[in-house]
Design an enzyme around this catalytic site. Structure first.
Site, mmCIF file in Angstrom:
data_model
loop_
_atom_site.group_PDB
_atom_site.id
_atom_site.type_symbol
_atom_site.label_atom_id
_atom_site.label_comp_id
_atom_site.label_asym_id
_atom_site.label_seq_id
_atom_site.Cartn_x
_atom_site.Cartn_y
_atom_site.Cartn_z
ATOM 1 N N GLU A 141 50.991 -9.649 8.455
ATOM 2 C CA GLU A 141 50.288 -9.224 9.567
ATOM 3 C C GLU A 141 50.255 -9.219 11.226
ATOM 4 O O GLU A 141 50.834 -7.667 11.591
ATOM 5 C CB GLU A 141 48.389 -9.118 9.598
ATOM 6 C CG GLU A 141 47.810 -9.244 7.905
ATOM 7 C CD GLU A 141 48.092 -7.341 7.935
ATOM 8 O OE1 GLU A 141 48.805 -6.433 8.419
ATOM 9 O OE2 GLU A 141 48.071 -6.733 6.763
ATOM 10 N N TRP A 170 53.077 -1.028 7.677
ATOM 11 C CA TRP A 170 53.248 -1.976 7.091
ATOM 12 C C TRP A 170 53.932 -1.754 5.453
ATOM 13 O O TRP A 170 54.326 -2.816 4.960
ATOM 14 C CB TRP A 170 51.467 -1.335 6.375
ATOM 15 C CG TRP A 170 51.037 -3.013 5.170
ATOM 16 C CD1 TRP A 170 50.972 -2.477 3.686
ATOM 17 C CD2 TRP A 170 51.648 -3.972 5.575
ATOM 18 N NE1 TRP A 170 51.325 -3.793 3.131
ATOM 19 C CE2 TRP A 170 51.300 -5.176 4.128
ATOM 20 C CE3 TRP A 170 51.774 -5.249 6.462
ATOM 21 C CZ2 TRP A 170 50.866 -6.396 4.398
ATOM 22 C CZ3 TRP A 170 51.671 -6.999 6.456
ATOM 23 C CH2 TRP A 170 51.157 -7.090 4.871
ATOM 24 N N TYR A 217 51.586 -2.464 -4.635
ATOM 25 C CA TYR A 217 50.484 -3.466 -3.267
ATOM 26 C C TYR A 217 49.090 -2.745 -3.271
ATOM 27 O O TYR A 217 48.555 -3.350 -3.116
ATOM 28 C CB TYR A 217 51.112 -3.366 -1.589
ATOM 29 C CG TYR A 217 50.447 -3.656 -1.017
ATOM 30 C CD1 TYR A 217 50.152 -5.283 -0.461
ATOM 31 C CD2 TYR A 217 50.071 -3.428 0.176
ATOM 32 C CE1 TYR A 217 49.595 -5.643 0.578
ATOM 33 C CE2 TYR A 217 49.114 -3.760 1.009
ATOM 34 C CZ TYR A 217 48.370 -4.973 0.959
ATOM 35 O OH TYR A 217 47.942 -5.615 2.138
#
Length: 184
Positions: free
Chosen positions: A40, A48, A18
């Site tokens: 998000e 995350w 990522y």
């Protein structure tokens, strides 16, 4: 010699991929912008990496992040989502995904694309910060405050300034890679 990465990027291969392939790279495709907005919003209050590990479950559960389809979800579909152990099963967040898809379409109708709307806040040019340590990076900025306020005015949910700033980082509106990171 191993590549130098931002300190937040752990040894998890998912996080490394990522970081190396997506984080801070400018995104202009409305479907991908909606994907990050949805992810998000579900990340609020969580890490995350938790979302990244569930990303493919989200993709499947939310019809490949097709906001046109998501905007039409009824209560039965929402209930199916709330029973899906592969995603974050939070009723407010599931409802916000539908509301945000509906408002996303309204923004497209007003601005021609969500991309035109969101990138207009930075005159279509990414902000490049110069952080030696990621810890020095703020969680919010006056710009994320302004975008959050505007999104809320347009009816979006789970778009507080911290979420908006993380969204801005994810879609490359702001480059917060540390100065010694190879992605800087």
């Amino acid at each position: 010699m191993e590549k130098r990465r931002c300190h937040w990027c752990s040894s998890d291969p998912l996080y490394i991929d990522y970081h190396d392939q997506e984080w801070g790279v400018p995104v202009h495709d409305d479907t991908v912008l909606f994907e990050f907005l949805l992810l998000e919003s579900f990340q609020a209050g969580l890490s995350w990496i938790t979302i990244l590990k569930k990303r493919e479950h989200f993709r499947k559960a939310f019809d490949n992040f097709d906001y046109q389809h998501i905007a039409l979800y009824d209560n039965d579909k929402k209930e199916v989502l709330l029973q899906n152990p592969g995603i974050i099963r939070n009723k407010l967040k599931v409802n916000s995904a539908v509301t945000n898809a509906q408002n996303f379409i309204k923004v497209q109708q007003e601005f021609g694309s969500f991309d035109s709307y969101i990138w207009g806040f930075v005159n279509n040019k990414p902000i490049k910060n110069h952080w030696k340590y990621y810890e020095d990076c703020p969680a919010t900025t006056p710009l994320s405050d302004a975008i959050s306020k505007d999104l809320k005015k347009r009816g979006f949910k789970f778009v507080g300034s911290t979420i908006v700033y993380a969204f801005m980082q994810a879609i490359g509106m702001v480059n917060d890679h540390e100065v010694n990171c190879f992605k800087y």
